[in-house]
Design a protein around this motif. Structure first.
Motif, short mmCIF file in Angstrom:
data_model
loop_
_atom_site.label_atom_id
_atom_site.label_comp_id
_atom_site.label_asym_id
_atom_site.label_seq_id
_atom_site.Cartn_x
_atom_site.Cartn_y
_atom_site.Cartn_z
N GLY A 44 0.82 -1.22 0.00
CA GLY A 44 0.00 0.00 0.00
C GLY A 44 0.84 1.26 0.00
O GLY A 44 0.47 2.28 -0.60
N GLU A 45 1.98 1.19 0.67
CA GLU A 45 2.88 2.35 0.69
C GLU A 45 3.54 2.54 -0.67
O GLU A 45 3.71 3.66 -1.14
N GLU A 46 3.88 1.43 -1.31
CA GLU A 46 4.55 1.51 -2.62
C GLU A 46 3.66 2.10 -3.70
O GLU A 46 4.13 2.82 -4.58
N THR A 47 2.38 1.77 -3.64
CA THR A 47 1.49 2.23 -4.72
C THR A 47 0.85 3.59 -4.41
O THR A 47 0.17 4.15 -5.27
N TYR A 48 1.03 4.07 -3.17
CA TYR A 48 0.47 5.37 -2.79
C TYR A 48 0.87 6.44 -3.82
O TYR A 48 2.02 6.45 -4.25
N PRO A 49 0.01 7.33 -4.27
CA PRO A 49 -1.35 7.58 -3.76
C PRO A 49 -2.43 6.72 -4.43
O PRO A 49 -3.61 7.07 -4.38
N HIS A 50 -2.02 5.64 -5.05
CA HIS A 50 -2.99 4.75 -5.68
C HIS A 50 -3.30 3.57 -4.76
O HIS A 50 -2.51 3.23 -3.88
N GLU A 51 -4.41 2.94 -5.02
CA GLU A 51 -4.78 1.77 -4.23
C GLU A 51 -3.99 0.56 -4.73
O GLU A 51 -3.80 0.38 -5.93
N CYS A 52 -3.54 -0.24 -3.78
CA CYS A 52 -2.92 -1.51 -4.15
C CYS A 52 -3.97 -2.61 -3.97
O CYS A 52 -5.04 -2.37 -3.39
N CYS A 53 -3.70 -3.79 -4.48
CA CYS A 53 -4.62 -4.90 -4.27
C CYS A 53 -3.86 -6.21 -4.41
O CYS A 53 -2.81 -6.27 -5.06
N GLY A 54 -4.41 -7.22 -3.80
CA GLY A 54 -3.77 -8.53 -3.85
C GLY A 54 -4.68 -9.60 -3.29
O GLY A 54 -5.81 -9.32 -2.87
N VAL A 55 -4.17 -10.81 -3.31
CA VAL A 55 -4.97 -11.98 -2.95
C VAL A 55 -4.32 -12.72 -1.79
O VAL A 55 -3.09 -12.81 -1.72
N LEU A 56 -5.14 -13.21 -0.88
CA LEU A 56 -4.67 -13.99 0.26
C LEU A 56 -4.90 -15.46 -0.02
O LEU A 56 -6.05 -15.88 -0.25
N LEU A 57 -3.83 -16.24 -0.02
CA LEU A 57 -3.96 -17.68 -0.22
C LEU A 57 -3.77 -18.38 1.11
O LEU A 57 -2.95 -17.97 1.93
N GLY A 58 -4.52 -19.43 1.31
CA GLY A 58 -4.38 -20.17 2.55
C GLY A 58 -5.45 -21.22 2.67
O GLY A 58 -5.84 -21.83 1.67
N LYS A 59 -5.93 -21.37 3.89
CA LYS A 59 -6.96 -22.37 4.15
C LYS A 59 -8.02 -21.80 5.08
O LYS A 59 -7.72 -21.03 5.99
N SER A 60 -9.25 -22.19 4.81
CA SER A 60 -10.33 -21.82 5.70
C SER A 60 -10.42 -22.90 6.76
O SER A 60 -10.50 -24.09 6.43
N THR A 61 -10.37 -22.51 8.03
CA THR A 61 -10.42 -23.48 9.12
C THR A 61 -11.57 -23.10 10.06
O THR A 61 -12.09 -21.98 9.97
N PRO A 62 -11.93 -23.99 10.96
CA PRO A 62 -13.00 -23.64 11.91
C PRO A 62 -12.62 -22.41 12.75
O PRO A 62 -13.50 -21.71 13.25
N GLU A 63 -11.33 -22.14 12.88
CA GLU A 63 -10.88 -20.97 13.66
C GLU A 63 -10.81 -19.71 12.81
O GLU A 63 -10.46 -18.65 13.31
N GLY A 64 -11.10 -19.83 11.53
CA GLY A 64 -11.06 -18.66 10.65
C GLY A 64 -10.15 -18.89 9.47
O GLY A 64 -9.56 -19.97 9.31
N ASN A 65 -10.04 -17.88 8.63
CA ASN A 65 -9.18 -17.98 7.45
C ASN A 65 -7.72 -17.85 7.89
O ASN A 65 -7.37 -16.93 8.63
N ARG A 66 -6.91 -18.77 7.40
CA ARG A 66 -5.49 -18.80 7.77
C ARG A 66 -4.66 -18.52 6.52
O ARG A 66 -4.65 -19.33 5.60
N VAL A 67 -4.01 -17.37 6.50
CA VAL A 67 -3.23 -16.96 5.32
C VAL A 67 -1.85 -17.62 5.34
O VAL A 67 -1.16 -17.60 6.36
#
Lengths: 155, 112
Positions: free
Chosen positions: A16-39
């Motif tokens: 986010g700092e690198e792309t400022y003043p523009h918005e950055c975006c990306g994807v979180l890969l991981g696993k969905s678990t009973p305790e929540g999403n784990r990146v």
């Protein structure tokens, strides 16, 4: 609860700092678990909204497909997305909500104030369809211990 | 042919990431997919039967919207269909040309 390693948390904020003043975006890969999403990995994506990149983001579907293939190859799933709000609070906007369709996924937003990453929040998109979906505040658990031990291991 | 299911729709395919569905055209494949997994109908299609605007469908690496025959496109068993909802957003709804301090921006803007 969103679980993320410190290095990934730090990396998405740095994006986010690198792309400022523009918005950055990306994807979180991981696993969905009973305790929540784990990146387990974050993947940077390009913001195709060059017409209004200071307050809009869009990830090209072709890029998303490539990232999904990458995730499949790693035995991971897409569990969320991140983007920045340059000089804007780390709260979801009506646009964020209208454009959110990945129910069960985490949407991480980092406010970037004058080029420096500030607050980072996560929102879980819940519901069963477009009609009853909603964002819920999602606490973030940052795994610092593992990061520190990895650093020591590399020393 | 194999259809790759995105994370949010896997709860409607018993958790399956990839499902095998028969059909000679994309339309037939979709019909068989929603017969096999009826809850996907509402997720993928609006009440008029059209694909929801935020649902992207790729036949191998081609966007279905830009294929000349669209849903009538013939498919082979070795082809792959990928369903991928769009991902977009941003800080302000009234972005284009609007002031960052526009009071109609969004719920958090009065904080500015």
């Amino acid at each position: 609860m969103l679980h993320i390693h410190y290095k990934d948390y730090d990396a998405l904020r740095a994006h986010g700092e690198e792309t400022y003043p523009h918005e950055c975006c990306g994807v979180l890969l991981g696993k969905s678990t009973p305790e929540g999403n784990r990146v387990q990995q974050i993947v940077r994506a390009g913001n195709t909204r060059t017409d209004s990149a200071h307050n809009r983001y869009n990830i090209a579907p072709q890029e998303l497909i490539k990232i999904q293939r990458q995730a499949r190859g790693l035995g991971l799933d897409i569990v969320g997305f991140y983007h920045s709000h340059p000089d804007h609070p780390a709260q979801w906007s009506p646009t964020d909500f209208a454009e959110a369709h990945w129910i069960g996924c985490s949407y991480v937003i980092t406010a970037v104030e004058k080029g420096k990453a500030a607050i980072t929040n996560s929102f879980l998109l819940t519901g069963t369809n477009e009609e009853d979906k909603k964002f819920e505040d999602e606490p973030i658990e940052i795994d610092v211990v593992e990061y520190v031990s990895q650093q020591k291991g590399q020393a | 042919m194999n259809i790759h299911i995105p994370t949010p729709l896997r709860s409607f395919t018993s958790g399956a990431e990839t499902v095998a569905v028969k059909g000679g055209t994309v339309a037939e494949v979709f019909k068989n997919l929603t017969t096999q997994y009826p809850e996907l109908q509402q997720q993928l299609f609006s009440t008029d039967g059209k694909l929801r605007s935020f649902v992207n469908v790729y036949l191998n690496d081609e966007d279905l919207r830009y294929l000349p025959e669209k849903e009538a496109t013939s498919v082979a068993t070795t082809d792959e269909l990928t369903i991928i909802p769009s991902i977009a957003g941003g800080a302000c709804r009234t972005g284009e040309g609007a002031s960052r301090k526009d009071s109609s921006c969004c719920s958090c803007c009065p904080l500015l």
